[in-house]
Motif scaffolding. Structure first.
Motif, PDB file in Angstrom:
ATOM      1  N   GLU A   8       0.875  -1.177   0.000  1.00 12.25           N
ATOM      2  CA  GLU A   8       0.000   0.000   0.000  1.00 12.25           C
ATOM      3  C   GLU A   8       0.906   1.219   0.000  1.00 12.25           C
ATOM      4  OE1 GLU A   8      -2.918   0.238   3.054  1.00 12.25           O
ATOM      5  OE2 GLU A   8      -3.838  -1.687   2.577  1.00 12.25           O
ATOM      6  N   HIS A   9       0.791   2.050  -1.010  1.00 12.73           N
ATOM      7  CA  HIS A   9       1.666   3.201  -1.095  1.00 12.73           C
ATOM      8  C   HIS A   9       0.992   4.299  -1.911  1.00 12.73           C
ATOM      9  CE1 HIS A   9       2.608   0.671  -4.614  1.00 12.73           C
ATOM     10  NE2 HIS A   9       2.721   1.832  -5.256  1.00 12.73           N
ATOM     11  N   ARG A  10       1.606   5.461  -1.879  1.00  9.40           N
ATOM     12  CA  ARG A  10       1.071   6.606  -2.615  1.00  9.40           C
ATOM     13  C   ARG A  10       1.764   6.749  -3.972  1.00  9.40           C
ATOM     14  NH1 ARG A  10       2.126  10.633   2.226  1.00  9.40           N
ATOM     15  NH2 ARG A  10       3.692   9.012   2.542  1.00  9.40           N
ATOM     16  N   ASN A  11       0.990   7.065  -4.965  1.00  7.74           N
ATOM     17  CA  ASN A  11       1.508   7.343  -6.298  1.00  7.74           C
ATOM     18  C   ASN A  11       1.306   8.825  -6.608  1.00  7.74           C
ATOM     19  OD1 ASN A  11       2.338   4.793  -6.822  1.00  7.74           O
ATOM     20  ND2 ASN A  11       0.848   4.362  -8.436  1.00  7.74           N
ATOM     21  N   LEU A  12       2.266   9.403  -7.241  1.00  3.81           N
ATOM     22  CA  LEU A  12       2.152  10.792  -7.660  1.00  3.81           C
ATOM     23  C   LEU A  12       1.777  10.829  -9.135  1.00  3.81           C
ATOM     24  CD1 LEU A  12       2.520  13.773  -6.896  1.00  3.81           C
ATOM     25  CD2 LEU A  12       4.920  13.576  -7.624  1.00  3.81           C
ATOM     26  N   TRP A  20      -3.673   6.889  -3.271  1.00  2.00           N
ATOM     27  CA  TRP A  20      -3.254   5.682  -2.548  1.00  2.00           C
ATOM     28  C   TRP A  20      -3.585   4.457  -3.397  1.00  2.00           C
ATOM     29  CZ3 TRP A  20      -0.576   4.800   1.893  1.00  2.00           C
ATOM     30  CH2 TRP A  20      -0.319   5.903   2.721  1.00  2.00           C
ATOM     31  N   ILE A  21      -2.625   3.557  -3.542  1.00  2.00           N
ATOM     32  CA  ILE A  21      -2.760   2.376  -4.403  1.00  2.00           C
ATOM     33  C   ILE A  21      -2.397   1.121  -3.615  1.00  2.00           C
ATOM     34  CG2 ILE A  21      -1.967   1.243  -6.527  1.00  2.00           C
ATOM     35  CD1 ILE A  21      -3.437   3.823  -7.072  1.00  2.00           C
ATOM     36  N   VAL A  22      -3.143   0.041  -3.856  1.00  9.25           N
ATOM     37  CA  VAL A  22      -2.760  -1.288  -3.371  1.00  9.25           C
ATOM     38  C   VAL A  22      -2.221  -2.079  -4.558  1.00  9.25           C
ATOM     39  CG1 VAL A  22      -3.602  -3.509  -2.531  1.00  9.25           C
ATOM     40  CG2 VAL A  22      -4.378  -1.412  -1.450  1.00  9.25           C
ATOM     41  N   TRP A  23      -0.998  -2.580  -4.399  1.00  9.14           N
ATOM     42  CA  TRP A  23      -0.401  -3.476  -5.391  1.00  9.14           C
ATOM     43  C   TRP A  23      -0.375  -4.875  -4.795  1.00  9.14           C
ATOM     44  CZ3 TRP A  23       1.088  -2.126 -10.276  1.00  9.14           C
ATOM     45  CH2 TRP A  23       1.224  -0.759 -10.563  1.00  9.14           C
ATOM     46  N   GLN A  24      -0.822  -5.852  -5.565  1.00  5.76           N
ATOM     47  CA  GLN A  24      -0.796  -7.231  -5.084  1.00  5.76           C
ATOM     48  C   GLN A  24      -0.567  -8.167  -6.271  1.00  5.76           C
ATOM     49  OE1 GLN A  24      -3.771  -8.093  -2.193  1.00  5.76           O
ATOM     50  NE2 GLN A  24      -3.744 -10.308  -2.582  1.00  5.76           N
ATOM     51  N   LEU A  42       2.959 -11.162 -12.264  1.00  5.25           N
ATOM     52  CA  LEU A  42       1.557 -10.865 -12.541  1.00  5.25           C
ATOM     53  C   LEU A  42       0.943 -10.204 -11.300  1.00  5.25           C
ATOM     54  CD1 LEU A  42       0.333 -14.136 -14.312  1.00  5.25           C
ATOM     55  CD2 LEU A  42       1.015 -11.975 -15.367  1.00  5.25           C
ATOM     56  N   GLY A  43       0.108  -9.220 -11.525  1.00  8.49           N
ATOM     57  CA  GLY A  43      -0.508  -8.552 -10.376  1.00  8.49           C
ATOM     58  C   GLY A  43      -1.628  -7.626 -10.779  1.00  8.49           C
ATOM     59  N   ALA A  44      -2.197  -6.960  -9.778  1.00  7.47           N
ATOM     60  CA  ALA A  44      -3.288  -6.015  -9.990  1.00  7.47           C
ATOM     61  C   ALA A  44      -3.125  -4.863  -9.014  1.00  7.47           C
ATOM     62  CB  ALA A  44      -4.635  -6.697  -9.791  1.00  7.47           C
ATOM     63  N   CYS A  45      -3.701  -3.752  -9.366  1.00  5.56           N
ATOM     64  CA  CYS A  45      -3.663  -2.594  -8.459  1.00  5.56           C
ATOM     65  C   CYS A  45      -5.070  -2.013  -8.330  1.00  5.56           C
ATOM     66  CB  CYS A  45      -2.677  -1.539  -8.959  1.00  5.56           C
ATOM     67  SG  CYS A  45      -3.074  -0.846 -10.569  1.00  5.56           S
ATOM     68  N   ILE A  46      -5.326  -1.493  -7.151  1.00  4.00           N
ATOM     69  CA  ILE A  46      -6.637  -0.905  -6.850  1.00  4.00           C
ATOM     70  C   ILE A  46      -6.408   0.464  -6.226  1.00  4.00           C
ATOM     71  CG2 ILE A  46      -8.787  -1.167  -5.556  1.00  4.00           C
ATOM     72  CD1 ILE A  46      -8.256  -4.157  -5.452  1.00  4.00           C
ATOM     73  N   ASP A  47      -7.176   1.432  -6.650  1.00  2.55           N
ATOM     74  CA  ASP A  47      -7.126   2.768  -6.066  1.00  2.55           C
ATOM     75  C   ASP A  47      -7.949   2.756  -4.768  1.00  2.55           C
ATOM     76  OD1 ASP A  47      -7.594   5.482  -5.372  1.00  2.55           O
ATOM     77  OD2 ASP A  47      -7.250   6.089  -7.445  1.00  2.55           O
ATOM     78  N   ILE A  48      -7.286   2.982  -3.639  1.00  4.12           N
ATOM     79  CA  ILE A  48      -7.975   2.955  -2.335  1.00  4.12           C
ATOM     80  C   ILE A  48      -7.914   4.328  -1.656  1.00  4.12           C
ATOM     81  CG2 ILE A  48      -7.545   0.494  -1.973  1.00  4.12           C
ATOM     82  CD1 ILE A  48      -5.267   1.403  -0.023  1.00  4.12           C
ATOM     83  N   THR A  49      -7.806   5.385  -2.470  1.00  7.92           N
ATOM     84  CA  THR A  49      -7.624   6.719  -1.895  1.00  7.92           C
ATOM     85  C   THR A  49      -8.750   7.090  -0.938  1.00  7.92           C
ATOM     86  OG1 THR A  49      -6.449   7.409  -3.888  1.00  7.92           O
ATOM     87  CG2 THR A  49      -7.287   9.149  -2.452  1.00  7.92           C
ATOM     88  N   ALA A  50      -9.998   6.861  -1.347  1.00 10.09           N
ATOM     89  CA  ALA A  50     -11.135   7.245  -0.500  1.00 10.09           C
ATOM     90  C   ALA A  50     -11.092   6.505   0.827  1.00 10.09           C
ATOM     91  CB  ALA A  50     -12.449   6.968  -1.231  1.00 10.09           C
TER      92      ALA A  50
END
Length: 288
Positions: A8-12, A20-24, A42-50
């Motif tokens: 879980e980290h922030r992307n600019l 805020w993004i989750v990479w897994q 292989l992976g996916a990312c989800i925007d979890i900012t809210a």
């Protein structure tokens, strides 16, 4: 490791916005004579900012609540609704009850014998069930020493750790209760003394002009309580015209501080139109 990864980290973003993004995902490997080497990820990312912003705001809110809770000069406690078991207590609550925090947490108000009258706890629960809150409920409580004191309690229902709980604040008002009792006793003694001597008393609020007097004053002038003159101007109109200048002069001197006590003999008109001579005494006092 096995190749699984999570972050879980922030992307600019290019526009300067931070998200805020989750990479897994998972990394796949191939065995080679030189050892295992990664060949694909292989992976996916989800925007979890809210969600993340909500979590951060919640953490800030909880931090503020914790600070206010523990720094409050009044006793604050969180107890379970059903049992009245202490889950949290601030320093002021410990001073109020006489128990250390470790002695309160995990114990119920019944185990501590907190309520001098068990009916108070039932009444508080009844009010909570009806209104969801209790405001300025006066009751007696027992400290660890066994000393019984008076307190003023306000409380609301809250959710805490997934349970229905009570957030309550209490203040020791024993000194106020004693003062009120002393005032009631003094007023009762005054009532007995004045009624026994046939003395009428009056209380004139110089700011509002309102006048309150006892039954003897009403009977003296023949007025039923509901027809009593409501203010100082109405009482002035009952003074005999020939006596008004002297009464007004004497009262003005008292208000100005030129003389300590008002004392005048003058005539007042009764309800039936007759005149009654009275001796009036009074003093200006400050009510704060």
């Amino acid at each position: 490791g096995g190749g699984d990864f999570h972050s879980e980290h922030r992307n600019l973003r290019p526009d300067g916005e931070v998200r805020w993004i989750v990479w897994q995902g998972r990394t796949f490997f191939r065995d080679t004579p030189a050892g295992r080497v990664p060949i694909r990820r292989l992976g996916a990312c989800i925007d979890i900012t809210a969600r993340k912003l909500a979590e951060i705001e919640l953490q800030r809110s909880e931090s503020k609540f914790s600070h206010l809770f523990h720094s409050s000069p009044h006793g604050l406690a969180i107890t379970t609704l059903e049992e009245g078991r202490y889950l949290e207590a601030n320093a002021a609550e410990c001073v109020l009850t006489g128990y250390a925090r470790g002695e309160l947490i995990g114990r119920t108000v019944l185990e501590l014998g907190f309520y001098e009258d068990p009916e108070d706890r039932r009444e508080i629960r009844r009010l909570l069930a009806r209104d969801g809150t209790v405001s300025n409920y006066r009751f007696r409580f027992r400290r660890k020493s066994g000393n019984v004191r008076w307190a003023l309690l306000s409380a609301s229902l809250i959710e805490f750790d997934g349970r229905k709980c009570l957030l309550s604040t209490a203040a020791d008002i024993s000194h106020l209760h004693r003062a009120e009792e002393a005032l009631k006793l003094s007023e009762e003694r005054l009532r007995i003394a004045t009624e026994g001597a046939g003395v009428g008393w009056w209380d004139w609020d110089l700011r509002s002009g309102a006048v309150v007097c006892n039954d003897i004053c009403h009977r003296m002038l023949g007025y039923p309580l509901e027809e009593s003159p409501p203010d100082s101007q109405s009482w002035r109109e009952l003074i005999h015209p020939d006596d008004r200048p002297a009464v007004a002069c004497s009262w003005d001197r008292v208000v100005a501080g030129a003389q300590p006590v008002f004392r005048e003999e003058y005539r007042l008109r009764r309800r039936d139109g007759s005149w009654r001579w009275i001796l009036a005494r009074g003093k200006v006092i400050s009510s704060g």
